[in-house]
Design a protein around this motif. Structure first.
Motif, mmCIF file in Angstrom:
data_model
loop_
_atom_site.group_PDB
_atom_site.id
_atom_site.type_symbol
_atom_site.label_atom_id
_atom_site.label_comp_id
_atom_site.label_asym_id
_atom_site.label_seq_id
_atom_site.Cartn_x
_atom_site.Cartn_y
_atom_site.Cartn_z
ATOM 1 N N HIS A 1 0.673 -1.452 -0.056
ATOM 2 C CA HIS A 1 0.250 0.037 -0.562
ATOM 3 C C HIS A 1 0.977 1.388 -0.149
ATOM 4 O O HIS A 1 -0.253 2.550 -0.353
ATOM 5 C CB HIS A 1 -0.990 0.374 1.122
ATOM 6 N N ARG A 2 1.946 1.063 0.963
ATOM 7 C CA ARG A 2 2.753 2.397 0.649
ATOM 8 C C ARG A 2 3.102 2.696 -0.769
ATOM 9 O O ARG A 2 3.823 3.748 -0.968
ATOM 10 C CB ARG A 2 4.188 2.076 1.504
ATOM 11 N N ALA A 3 3.501 1.858 -1.587
ATOM 12 C CA ALA A 3 3.345 2.063 -3.480
ATOM 13 C C ALA A 3 2.819 2.754 -4.077
ATOM 14 O O ALA A 3 2.278 3.801 -4.881
ATOM 15 C CB ALA A 3 3.833 0.791 -3.751
ATOM 16 N N GLU A 4 0.818 2.521 -3.716
ATOM 17 C CA GLU A 4 0.351 3.049 -4.372
ATOM 18 C C GLU A 4 0.073 4.324 -3.590
ATOM 19 O O GLU A 4 -0.198 5.572 -4.508
ATOM 20 C CB GLU A 4 -0.886 2.364 -3.545
ATOM 21 N N GLU A 5 0.409 4.965 -2.645
ATOM 22 C CA GLU A 5 0.319 6.591 -1.537
ATOM 23 C C GLU A 5 1.323 7.296 -2.560
ATOM 24 O O GLU A 5 1.242 8.329 -2.455
ATOM 25 C CB GLU A 5 0.929 5.580 -0.392
ATOM 26 N N LEU A 6 2.457 6.287 -3.032
ATOM 27 C CA LEU A 6 3.673 6.808 -3.096
ATOM 28 C C LEU A 6 3.211 7.939 -4.588
ATOM 29 O O LEU A 6 3.805 8.796 -5.080
ATOM 30 C CB LEU A 6 4.785 5.930 -3.548
ATOM 31 N N VAL A 7 2.929 6.171 -5.617
ATOM 32 C CA VAL A 7 2.697 7.047 -6.680
ATOM 33 C C VAL A 7 0.581 8.365 -6.819
ATOM 34 O O VAL A 7 1.433 9.269 -7.898
ATOM 35 C CB VAL A 7 2.295 5.593 -7.626
ATOM 36 N N ARG A 8 0.228 8.414 -5.719
ATOM 37 C CA ARG A 8 -0.723 8.321 -5.332
ATOM 38 C C ARG A 8 -0.092 10.438 -5.122
ATOM 39 O O ARG A 8 -0.957 11.376 -5.933
ATOM 40 C CB ARG A 8 -1.948 8.155 -4.607
ATOM 41 N N ARG A 9 0.604 10.339 -4.428
ATOM 42 C CA ARG A 9 1.558 11.692 -3.812
ATOM 43 C C ARG A 9 1.641 12.199 -5.084
ATOM 44 O O ARG A 9 2.109 13.208 -5.373
ATOM 45 C CB ARG A 9 2.365 11.264 -3.086
ATOM 46 N N ALA A 10 2.306 11.611 -5.930
ATOM 47 C CA ALA A 10 3.310 11.827 -7.378
ATOM 48 C C ALA A 10 2.348 12.672 -8.777
ATOM 49 O O ALA A 10 2.575 13.781 -8.227
ATOM 50 C CB ALA A 10 4.007 10.560 -7.541
ATOM 51 N N VAL B 1 -0.235 13.718 -7.388
ATOM 52 C CA VAL B 1 -0.641 15.345 -6.819
ATOM 53 C C VAL B 1 0.216 16.183 -6.665
ATOM 54 O O VAL B 1 -0.510 17.426 -7.428
ATOM 55 C CB VAL B 1 -1.210 14.731 -5.787
ATOM 56 N N VAL B 2 1.086 15.815 -6.411
ATOM 57 C CA VAL B 2 2.449 17.655 -6.348
ATOM 58 C C VAL B 2 3.618 16.735 -7.290
ATOM 59 O O VAL B 2 3.990 17.924 -7.049
ATOM 60 C CB VAL B 2 2.903 17.039 -4.565
ATOM 61 N N GLY B 3 3.296 16.040 -8.223
ATOM 62 C CA GLY B 3 4.465 15.630 -9.106
ATOM 63 C C GLY B 3 5.641 15.036 -8.721
ATOM 64 O O GLY B 3 6.184 14.276 -10.183
ATOM 65 N N SER B 4 5.908 14.475 -8.097
ATOM 66 C CA SER B 4 7.655 13.811 -7.180
ATOM 67 C C SER B 4 7.540 12.863 -6.325
ATOM 68 O O SER B 4 6.576 13.965 -5.336
ATOM 69 C CB SER B 4 8.347 14.207 -7.784
ATOM 70 N N ALA B 5 7.652 12.124 -5.939
ATOM 71 C CA ALA B 5 7.642 10.739 -4.642
ATOM 72 C C ALA B 5 8.769 10.030 -4.974
ATOM 73 O O ALA B 5 8.317 9.713 -6.186
ATOM 74 C CB ALA B 5 6.032 10.822 -3.871
ATOM 75 N N SER B 6 9.429 9.941 -3.987
ATOM 76 C CA SER B 6 10.594 8.500 -4.042
ATOM 77 C C SER B 6 10.235 7.693 -1.889
ATOM 78 O O SER B 6 9.908 8.860 -1.509
ATOM 79 C CB SER B 6 11.802 9.868 -3.789
ATOM 80 N N ARG C 1 10.458 6.417 -7.551
ATOM 81 C CA ARG C 1 11.079 7.133 -7.756
ATOM 82 C C ARG C 1 10.139 7.386 -8.606
ATOM 83 O O ARG C 1 9.665 6.992 -9.889
ATOM 84 C CB ARG C 1 12.509 7.914 -7.810
ATOM 85 N N ALA C 2 8.965 8.412 -8.394
ATOM 86 C CA ALA C 2 7.435 8.987 -9.359
ATOM 87 C C ALA C 2 7.658 9.754 -9.966
ATOM 88 O O ALA C 2 8.190 10.960 -8.761
ATOM 89 C CB ALA C 2 6.146 7.809 -8.506
ATOM 90 N N ARG C 3 7.073 9.989 -10.684
ATOM 91 C CA ARG C 3 7.150 11.796 -11.107
ATOM 92 C C ARG C 3 6.304 11.971 -12.172
ATOM 93 O O ARG C 3 6.044 10.808 -12.997
ATOM 94 C CB ARG C 3 8.888 11.828 -11.758
ATOM 95 N N ARG C 4 5.213 12.666 -12.132
ATOM 96 C CA ARG C 4 3.875 12.530 -12.808
ATOM 97 C C ARG C 4 4.177 13.422 -14.656
ATOM 98 O O ARG C 4 5.161 14.187 -14.422
ATOM 99 C CB ARG C 4 3.161 14.272 -12.607
ATOM 100 N N THR C 5 3.829 13.277 -15.537
ATOM 101 C CA THR C 5 4.396 13.197 -16.761
ATOM 102 C C THR C 5 3.616 14.446 -17.419
ATOM 103 O O THR C 5 2.159 15.296 -16.620
ATOM 104 C CB THR C 5 4.036 12.166 -17.824
ATOM 105 N N PRO C 6 4.028 15.396 -18.594
ATOM 106 C CA PRO C 6 2.555 16.378 -18.308
ATOM 107 C C PRO C 6 1.164 16.029 -19.012
ATOM 108 O O PRO C 6 0.304 17.129 -18.490
ATOM 109 C CB PRO C 6 3.604 17.146 -19.946
ATOM 110 N N SER C 7 1.529 14.648 -19.486
ATOM 111 C CA SER C 7 0.288 14.164 -19.960
ATOM 112 C C SER C 7 -0.930 13.732 -19.049
ATOM 113 O O SER C 7 -2.182 13.496 -19.317
ATOM 114 C CB SER C 7 0.547 12.941 -21.004
ATOM 115 N N GLY C 8 -0.554 13.701 -17.547
ATOM 116 C CA GLY C 8 -1.141 13.536 -16.324
ATOM 117 C C GLY C 8 -1.460 12.563 -15.542
ATOM 118 O O GLY C 8 -1.478 11.566 -14.783
ATOM 119 N N ASP C 9 -0.239 10.949 -16.520
ATOM 120 C CA ASP C 9 0.743 9.770 -16.368
ATOM 121 C C ASP C 9 1.423 9.760 -15.473
ATOM 122 O O ASP C 9 2.173 10.710 -14.770
ATOM 123 C CB ASP C 9 0.852 9.011 -17.132
#
Length: 379
Positions: A87-96, A98-103, A119-127
């Motif tokens: 579940h921590r991975a899901e929260e990490l991606v969800r946070r990325a 919303v805020v743009g990046s998370a690790s 390391r997760a980062r939001r793309t310009p397309s929203g993915d």
């Protein structure tokens, strides 16, 4: 063509994508380019996932399948929770998203389970891009290093304490001894004190890095903490002929933090400032609110630090010889490293500004509100 399709999916398309500056679809990467990208990802050992806004894996590299122990093609179409089973991975991606990046790190439940850095980062397309890296061996080596320092420090502490007590006893009899003997006893006492300090700080740093000293988090008034720190070091400053000053607004927002650990970090900064300050000059501790954080600064009028040394100030054992006046006493080179670990464990940041000949200012900032304070400092 399978590799070409994989690269296209990672890019967020199905094989061709419109170029904003052209009048038609951009050509899809050729088979050679697709194979090169996939091979590069495999060589560096980093897995890559592309996750859509619904937290479903749209595409996954071969290395991602290998790191997660899945057969080829088994990840696409699964939710992040199904793919990573944490579940921590899901929260990490969800946070990325919303805020743009998370690790963060995921530690498996078995004895042979790998430790993965995500390391997760939001793309310009929203993915979101999610990079997976196996840091199991790195963490193992870090544990070995911490255990070695811990064991060595414990083995040294007892004999050093004995030597320190003997030197202190000899120093009491020094007035009745020949001057040269008394001088040498004094040097033994000073150098033994330095060794005892180094051992204590090594133990402290090992505990912080290994996470065996979790933070005791509470509402904290950094203005009151600064005043208490000045009081603790007032006698040392008086002996050095240095004035201590506190500048702070009457009302400073509280932060969430461990008062003992942040007090230790601030004490290290103030001690260094006093040690390197000429007699008769002030050391000023400032506390101020700045947007979403509280900033604490310690400014001195000492010799300053060369620009080339600033990036390395917070490394373990690093010393700036040019900034150490003669007779000031050697340090262990661990105080600033400890301060950095403590501040970063609170989700804060620490930095230094200096101009040679004009003094230095060391500052750290702690968030007023935001992500929860980390319980375990990073290495």
């Amino acid at each position: 063509m399978q590799r070409q399709g994989f690269v296209a999916r990672l890019r967020g398309g199905t094989g061709a994508q419109a170029d904003p500056g052209s009048h038609g679809p951009a050509p899809a990467p050729g088979p050679d380019a697709a194979a090169d990208v996939t091979a590069l990802l495999d060589v560096v050992g980093v897995g890559v996932l592309r996750v859509d806004p619904e937290l479903v894996v749209a595409a996954a590299s071969p290395a991602a399948h290998a790191l997660l122990g899945r057969r080829a093609g088994a990840l696409a179409g699964r939710s992040v929770m199904e793919a990573l089973t944490d579940h921590r991975a899901e929260e990490l991606v969800r946070r990325a998203l919303v805020v743009g990046s998370a690790s963060g790190e995921l530690v498996g439940r078995g004895t042979d389970a790998p430790t993965l850095l995500l390391r997760a980062r939001r793309t310009p397309s929203g993915d979101a891009w999610v990079a997976l890296e196996d840091v199991t061996e790195l963490r193992r080596l870090q544990r070995i290093r911490a255990e070695f320092i811990d064991n060595l420090s414990h083995e040294l502490r007892t004999p050093l304490t004995t030597v320190s007590l003997l030197a202190e006893t000899l120093a009491r009899d020094a007035p009745g001894l020949p001057p040269r003997v008394a001088e040498r006893i004094g040097k033994i006492e000073v150098e033994t004190g330095h060794l005892v300090q180094m051992v204590n700080e090594l133990l402290d740093l090992a505990k912080i890095e290994s996470g065996r000293q979790p933070l005791v988090v509470d509402d904290l008034d950094l203005r009151a903490l600064a005043a208490a720190t000045i009081e603790r070091i007032a006698l040392f400053a008086e002996r050095q002929g240095v004035r201590l000053e506190l500048e702070a607004a009457p009302a400073i927002p509280h932060v969430r933090g461990d008062g003992a650990r942040l007090g230790q970090a601030l004490l290290n900064l103030v001690h260094n400032a006093v040690k390197f300050s000429p007699p008769g000059t002030p050391v000023t501790v400032r506390v101020r609110a700045a947007e979403s954080e509280v900033v604490v600064s310690v400014a001195d009028r000492g010799p300053g630090i060369p620009p080339s040394a600033l990036p390395r100030l917070f490394e373990r054992f690093y010393k700036v010889d040019r900034a150490r006046p003669r007779g000031a006493g050697g340090g262990t080179g661990l105080g600033l490293a400890i301060a950095r670990h403590v501040v970063e464990a609170h989700g804060g940041r620490i930095w230094a500004e200096s101009e040679e000949g004009s003094g230095s200012t060391f500052s750290f900032a702690i968030p007023i509100a935001g992500p929860e304070t980390a319980a375990t400092p990073g290495a």
